[in-house]
Scaffold this motif. Structure first.
Motif, PDB file in Angstrom:
ATOM      1  N   GLY A  14     -17.407   8.092  -1.294  1.00  0.00           N
ATOM      2  CA  GLY A  14     -18.218   5.684  -1.668  1.00  0.00           C
ATOM      3  C   GLY A  14     -17.239   5.664  -2.438  1.00  0.00           C
ATOM      4  O   GLY A  14     -18.116   4.107  -2.481  1.00  0.00           O
ATOM      5  N   VAL A  15     -16.249   5.416  -3.266  1.00  0.00           N
ATOM      6  CA  VAL A  15     -15.312   4.890  -3.972  1.00  0.00           C
ATOM      7  C   VAL A  15     -14.181   4.206  -3.461  1.00  0.00           C
ATOM      8  O   VAL A  15     -13.301   4.717  -3.143  1.00  0.00           O
ATOM      9  N   THR A  16     -14.163   2.325  -3.613  1.00  0.00           N
ATOM     10  CA  THR A  16     -13.283   2.225  -2.364  1.00  0.00           C
ATOM     11  C   THR A  16     -11.981   1.826  -3.612  1.00  0.00           C
ATOM     12  O   THR A  16     -12.513   1.137  -4.506  1.00  0.00           O
ATOM     13  N   TYR A  17     -10.601   2.498  -3.463  1.00  0.00           N
ATOM     14  CA  TYR A  17      -9.818   2.541  -4.385  1.00  0.00           C
ATOM     15  C   TYR A  17      -8.554   2.015  -3.857  1.00  0.00           C
ATOM     16  O   TYR A  17      -8.338   2.192  -2.533  1.00  0.00           O
ATOM     17  N   ILE A  18      -8.517   0.152  -4.545  1.00  0.00           N
ATOM     18  CA  ILE A  18      -7.266  -0.413  -4.017  1.00  0.00           C
ATOM     19  C   ILE A  18      -6.264  -0.546  -5.168  1.00  0.00           C
ATOM     20  O   ILE A  18      -6.738  -1.149  -5.859  1.00  0.00           O
ATOM     21  N   TYR A  35     -13.699  -6.655   1.627  1.00  0.00           N
ATOM     22  CA  TYR A  35     -12.291  -7.100   1.308  1.00  0.00           C
ATOM     23  C   TYR A  35     -11.238  -7.581   2.404  1.00  0.00           C
ATOM     24  O   TYR A  35     -11.319  -7.053   3.302  1.00  0.00           O
ATOM     25  N   SER A  36     -10.301  -8.108   1.968  1.00  0.00           N
ATOM     26  CA  SER A  36      -9.241  -8.333   3.262  1.00  0.00           C
ATOM     27  C   SER A  36      -7.878  -8.912   1.751  1.00  0.00           C
ATOM     28  O   SER A  36      -8.305  -9.633   1.210  1.00  0.00           O
ATOM     29  N   PHE A  37      -6.795  -9.215   2.383  1.00  0.00           N
ATOM     30  CA  PHE A  37      -6.042  -9.354   2.364  1.00  0.00           C
ATOM     31  C   PHE A  37      -4.884 -10.637   3.312  1.00  0.00           C
ATOM     32  O   PHE A  37      -4.641 -10.882   4.086  1.00  0.00           O
TER      33      PHE A  37
END
Length: 86
Positions: A37-41, A74-76
């Motif tokens: 459940g954690v998004t890592y970027i 999020y988006s790049f």
């Protein structure tokens, strides 16, 4: 780099405290993954030879009818060549 034991401890804390997003930078390649459940970027350099420049755009919106406190998107976004060459 963190030791493996420290990394697991941090990941456990993030999950336990319902952290939605972990940002880290910079590395030589961009990575996006979701664990428990954690998004890592992990962001790469803004601009590298042969790769276009980009920035990360985050949107965080409150969610009133959920046990989750917010909605994350999020988006790049590519930076136009005329801007990134200055």
């Amino acid at each position: 780099n963190f030791e493996l034991e420290e990394t697991y401890e941090l990941m456990s804390l993030f999950t336990r405290h319902q952290i939605e997003l972990f940002l880290s930078g910079h590395d030589h390649s961009r990575e996006v993954y979701n664990l428990n459940g954690v998004t890592y970027i992990v962001l790469d350099a803004l601009e590298q030879k042969g790769n276009p420049a980009f920035y990360l755009e985050l949107t965080l919106a409150p969610v009133a009818s959920s046990s989750v406190s917010s909605s994350l998107a999020y988006s790049f976004v590519s930076v136009p060549d005329s801007v990134s060459s200055h």
